[in-house]
Design a protein around this motif. Structure first.
Motif: not given
Length: 333
Positions: A153-154, A157, A160
């Motif tokens: 998820e890092r 992030e 994005k």
């Protein structure tokens, strides 16, 4: 908080499908010494005998927590997220992925984006300075994560965040093939008393970036005569006019007045970079007209060498580009 990877000792024959946390080296005396398996390699049945041959009855394997990815996958994803045109990515090496130029052009680096991505925990993203000429194989950036593994998820992030910036964060911008006219001023050159030294230097710099010096014309230290030669190039439709000589504060130096006299909008006369402080940048519509100081003739790198690549890449120079050259602009003491 990044979770630490877990290492577990297992018999090598039971390690199929597990991941190596570090490189495995093979040594054959007098024949070979090097990497047999790289860090992150997933062990297959075919790997068992080679591992046994280097004395690995038991090995440590990496147990990946759910939701985490290995440093090599992370490095590749970061590099892809920041890369634009004119680049190639190297395979991961010790977790690092390098971003190299695949063509000659102008290196463009979004400094704000570099700082923003590095503010994310566990990310290391390093670049060269932007707006420099690069050639194939030139390394522009390199990236990796700090830990061995990181939460996926890092990286999501980061991906994005990278999309929020205007255009790619790293790219190589192609030079355009421009037609360049050169006006050389000075009574001593115009009369033939001394040999012109500007012409060969300017020709080499222009042609090295893929453009063409279509002609060189000479004018005495006379404002109207210099204006006439500038206008003749503008009337012929050149993409860039360079005017050499006559750029000092000496009353006999008429070049700045002549550039303004053809109706050009002067961006700025003078820049804090040394050498090359007496540079003038102006525009007649969309056509740049540059007044070049004498330093261009004998110094290998001046303010002209900062702006010529950008102009030939199709960029328009503004006043802040010139005033910002003071920081780091002392190239000759």
């Amino acid at each position: 908080m990044v979770e630490k990877p877990k290492l577990r000792e297992v018999p090598v024959r039971e390690a199929i499908g597990m991941m190596l946390p570090h490189d495995m080296t093979q040594i054959l005396p007098g024949e070979f010494k090097g990497r047999l398996f790289k860090k992150g390699h997933v062990i297959t049945e075919a790997d068992i005998e080679p591992l046994l041959s280097i004395g690995k009855e038991h090995i440590y394997v990496l147990e990946m927590p759910e939701g985490f990815i290995h440093e090599e996958e992370a490095g590749i994803r970061i590099a892809k997220a920041v890369s634009g045109q004119g680049l190639t990515l190297t395979p991961p090496y010790e977790g690092k992925v390098s971003i190299k130029a695949s063509r000659t052009g102008l290196a463009k680096i979004n400094e704000e984006a570099v700082h923003a991505l590095n503010a994310l925990e566990g990310i290391a993203f390093s670049t060269v300075y932007g707006d420099q000429v690069v050639h194939p194989g030139h390394t522009l950036a390199a990236t990796r994560i700090i830990p061995l593994i990181i939460e996926e998820e890092r990286i999501v992030e980061l991906e994005k965040l990278a999309k929020q910036f205007d255009g790619p964060i790293v790219e190589v911008k192609l030079f355009q093939e421009k037609q360049v006219g050169l006006v050389t001023t000075g009574g001593e050159v115009f009369s033939g008393r001394i040999e012109d030294k500007f012409g060969p230097v300017i020709r080499n710099k222009v042609e090295a970036l893929g453009s063409t010096l279509v002609g060189q014309r000479f004018a005495p230290d006379d404002k109207e005569a210099i204006e006439q030669q500038i206008r003749s190039f503008l009337d012929e439709g050149v993409d860039l006019v360079l005017v050499t000589g006559g750029m000092s504060v000496d009353p006999d130096d008429r070049t700045p007045g002549a550039i303004a006299g053809v109706g050009a909008e002067v961006v700025r006369y003078g820049t804090p970079m040394l050498p090359g402080s007496m540079l003038m940048v102006a525009y007649k519509g969309d056509i740049p007209i540059l007044g070049l100081p004498g330093a261009v003739m004998h110094e290998p790198f001046t303010s002209f060498d900062v702006f010529l690549p950008r102009i030939l890449a199709g960029e328009r120079i503004v006043a802040s580009d010139m005033t910002r050259l003071g920081y780091g602009g002392l190239r000759k003491c």
